[in-house]
Write a protein that holds these residues in place. Structure first.
Motif, short mmCIF file in Angstrom:
data_model
loop_
_atom_site.label_atom_id
_atom_site.label_comp_id
_atom_site.label_asym_id
_atom_site.label_seq_id
_atom_site.Cartn_x
_atom_site.Cartn_y
_atom_site.Cartn_z
N GLU A 186 -29.43 10.07 -52.07
CA GLU A 186 -30.01 11.16 -52.60
C GLU A 186 -31.46 11.09 -53.10
O GLU A 186 -31.51 10.43 -54.25
N LEU A 187 -32.49 11.59 -52.48
CA LEU A 187 -33.86 11.12 -52.88
C LEU A 187 -34.54 12.18 -53.85
O LEU A 187 -35.37 12.97 -53.13
N GLY A 188 -34.31 11.89 -54.99
CA GLY A 188 -35.04 12.67 -56.10
C GLY A 188 -36.67 12.50 -56.10
O GLY A 188 -36.79 11.32 -56.11
N MET A 189 -37.27 13.58 -55.94
CA MET A 189 -38.93 13.29 -55.90
C MET A 189 -39.62 14.03 -57.24
O MET A 189 -39.13 15.33 -57.20
N GLY A 190 -40.42 13.47 -57.94
CA GLY A 190 -40.95 14.01 -59.08
C GLY A 190 -42.55 13.69 -58.94
O GLY A 190 -43.04 12.81 -58.28
N ALA A 191 -43.46 14.45 -59.62
CA ALA A 191 -44.69 14.25 -59.81
C ALA A 191 -45.29 12.98 -60.63
O ALA A 191 -46.47 12.58 -60.56
N PRO A 232 -32.07 11.05 -45.70
CA PRO A 232 -31.37 11.29 -47.01
C PRO A 232 -32.05 12.90 -47.68
O PRO A 232 -33.17 13.12 -47.27
N PRO A 233 -31.03 13.42 -48.15
CA PRO A 233 -31.74 14.87 -48.86
C PRO A 233 -32.56 14.58 -49.77
O PRO A 233 -32.60 13.45 -50.47
N ILE A 234 -33.59 15.43 -49.77
CA ILE A 234 -34.83 15.21 -50.66
C ILE A 234 -34.68 16.27 -51.82
O ILE A 234 -34.34 17.43 -51.41
N VAL A 235 -34.44 15.96 -53.05
CA VAL A 235 -34.28 16.65 -54.02
C VAL A 235 -35.60 16.76 -54.87
O VAL A 235 -36.11 15.76 -55.63
N VAL A 236 -36.39 17.92 -54.84
CA VAL A 236 -37.52 18.19 -55.31
C VAL A 236 -37.41 18.64 -56.98
O VAL A 236 -36.89 19.76 -57.19
N GLY A 237 -37.86 17.89 -57.68
CA GLY A 237 -37.94 18.10 -59.28
C GLY A 237 -39.14 18.68 -59.82
O GLY A 237 -40.25 18.27 -59.62
N GLY A 238 -39.01 20.06 -60.33
CA GLY A 238 -40.13 20.56 -60.90
C GLY A 238 -40.39 22.11 -60.94
O GLY A 238 -39.50 22.88 -60.12
N GLN A 239 -40.99 22.55 -61.75
CA GLN A 239 -41.16 23.99 -62.09
C GLN A 239 -42.63 24.68 -61.52
O GLN A 239 -42.51 25.98 -61.72
N GLY A 288 -37.86 20.04 -49.13
CA GLY A 288 -36.58 19.87 -49.84
C GLY A 288 -35.36 20.38 -49.52
O GLY A 288 -35.28 21.26 -48.60
N ASP A 289 -34.33 19.64 -49.67
CA ASP A 289 -32.80 20.11 -49.27
C ASP A 289 -32.27 20.70 -50.68
O ASP A 289 -31.37 21.48 -50.64
N THR A 298 -30.32 27.51 -47.38
CA THR A 298 -30.30 26.24 -47.16
C THR A 298 -30.86 25.31 -48.06
O THR A 298 -30.92 24.05 -47.67
N LEU A 299 -31.54 25.80 -49.03
CA LEU A 299 -31.94 25.04 -50.39
C LEU A 299 -30.88 25.16 -51.40
O LEU A 299 -31.00 26.23 -52.10
N ARG A 300 -30.47 24.00 -51.76
CA ARG A 300 -29.53 24.25 -53.08
C ARG A 300 -30.16 24.12 -54.35
O ARG A 300 -31.46 23.59 -54.27
#
Length: 288
Positions: free
Chosen positions: A98-103, A167-174, A186-187, A226-228
């Protein structure tokens, strides 16, 4: 159904880290994540192993649990290199990345690799390109990949054999740009609330952000379902240290739109028994 994961700080020797990965899997968690920094932000002089190296090892000592960074750090790796590492870990794990992505926000990471600090506007523009490249590589089906952007370029990047699955992409950030990237690539969207804020304020802010994500999805022609939505429970929402029960946190954040929850591996050894009790006795009843 709700999912529950754990984030580990890689602050112990490698054999102990791998034992923790195995224990997380034994306890029935859905995900085991690492932090992706050059050092421990809590104790910069303390031990801290490389996250992606550990993920490769974790891939071969576990068999069920999803693994990944929460989140990957673009300061440390060019997007083409990250994409190759991600494909490799996904291959090693049989499709469990699971591919978490941050800045990337920590000054120590910039200093350690000789990178100038990025202004905020540059950081978010870089992030949008970075995620676009990695997502594009994962969808290339083994064909060479090329991208030309304002901040990054990739030319004829070999992508074979590709991941076992994208891989599901997990986008982190606000930030607003991060929400837009979550909708476009993102997924899963990940948030961790506001550092030091009361739980009530965090819940209210999370509800507002989830409503905004729904609006952005609809505007983009995407089904919001579709976006968890994922929440990292730490600081004032850490069930082991905050004084607020995991049950209460899950119920209140679920009502604000959260699907998945990530708890912290115990910061101190004395909390391990309570952590395992939560995993064995509390979380099964919260899955819904």
């Amino acid at each position: 159904m709700r999912r529950f994961g754990v984030i580990l700080m890689q602050d112990v020797p490698a054999d102990e880290m791998l034992a923790r990965f195995r224990r997380i899997e034994e306890l029935g968690f859905d995900q085991a994540y690492i932090a992706d920094h050059i050092g421990d932000f809590r104790a910069p002089d303390g031990p801290f192993l490389d996250g992606w190296s550990l993920l490769a090892a974790a891939a071969v000592v576990t068999s069920r649990v999803a693994i990944g960074p929460l989140v990957n750090n673009p300061i440390l790796r060019a997007p083409g290199l990250l994409a190759k590492q991600a494909m490799t870990v996904d291959q090693l794990s049989g499709g469990r990345l699971e591919l978490g992505m941050g800045a990337g926000v920590f000054e120590m990471d910039h200093h350690a690799v000789g990178s100038p600090l990025w202004p905020a506007k540059e950081r978010v523009r870089r992030f949008a390109e970075y995620v676009s490249i990695v997502d594009g590589v994962m969808r290339s089906l083994g064909k060479p990949y090329t991208f030309e952007g304002e901040w990054y370029s990739v030319r004829d990047l070999p992508t074979a054999p590709g991941p076992v699955r994208r891989p599901p992409i997990v986008v982190g950030g606000q930030a607003p740009t991060m929400l837009k990237v979550a909708v476009s690539h993102g997924d899963v969207w990940n948030t961790n609330g506001q550092v030091g804020a009361p739980v009530a304020d965090i819940v209210a802010r999370t509800r507002e952000q989830n409503d905004r994500l729904d609006e952005l999805c609809l505007a983009a022609g995407r089904d919001p379902a579709t976006l968890r939505r994922q929440f990292l429970l730490w600081d004032t929402t850490d069930a082991l240290t905050s004084g607020v029960s995991l049950t209460e946190l899950v119920e209140r954040l679920s009502a604000a739109g959260i699907d998945d929850f990530v708890v912290c591996w115990p910061w101190v050894a004395e909390q391990l028994a309570e952590f395992e009790k939560l995993a064995e006795e509390v979380i099964p009843g919260l899955r819904g």
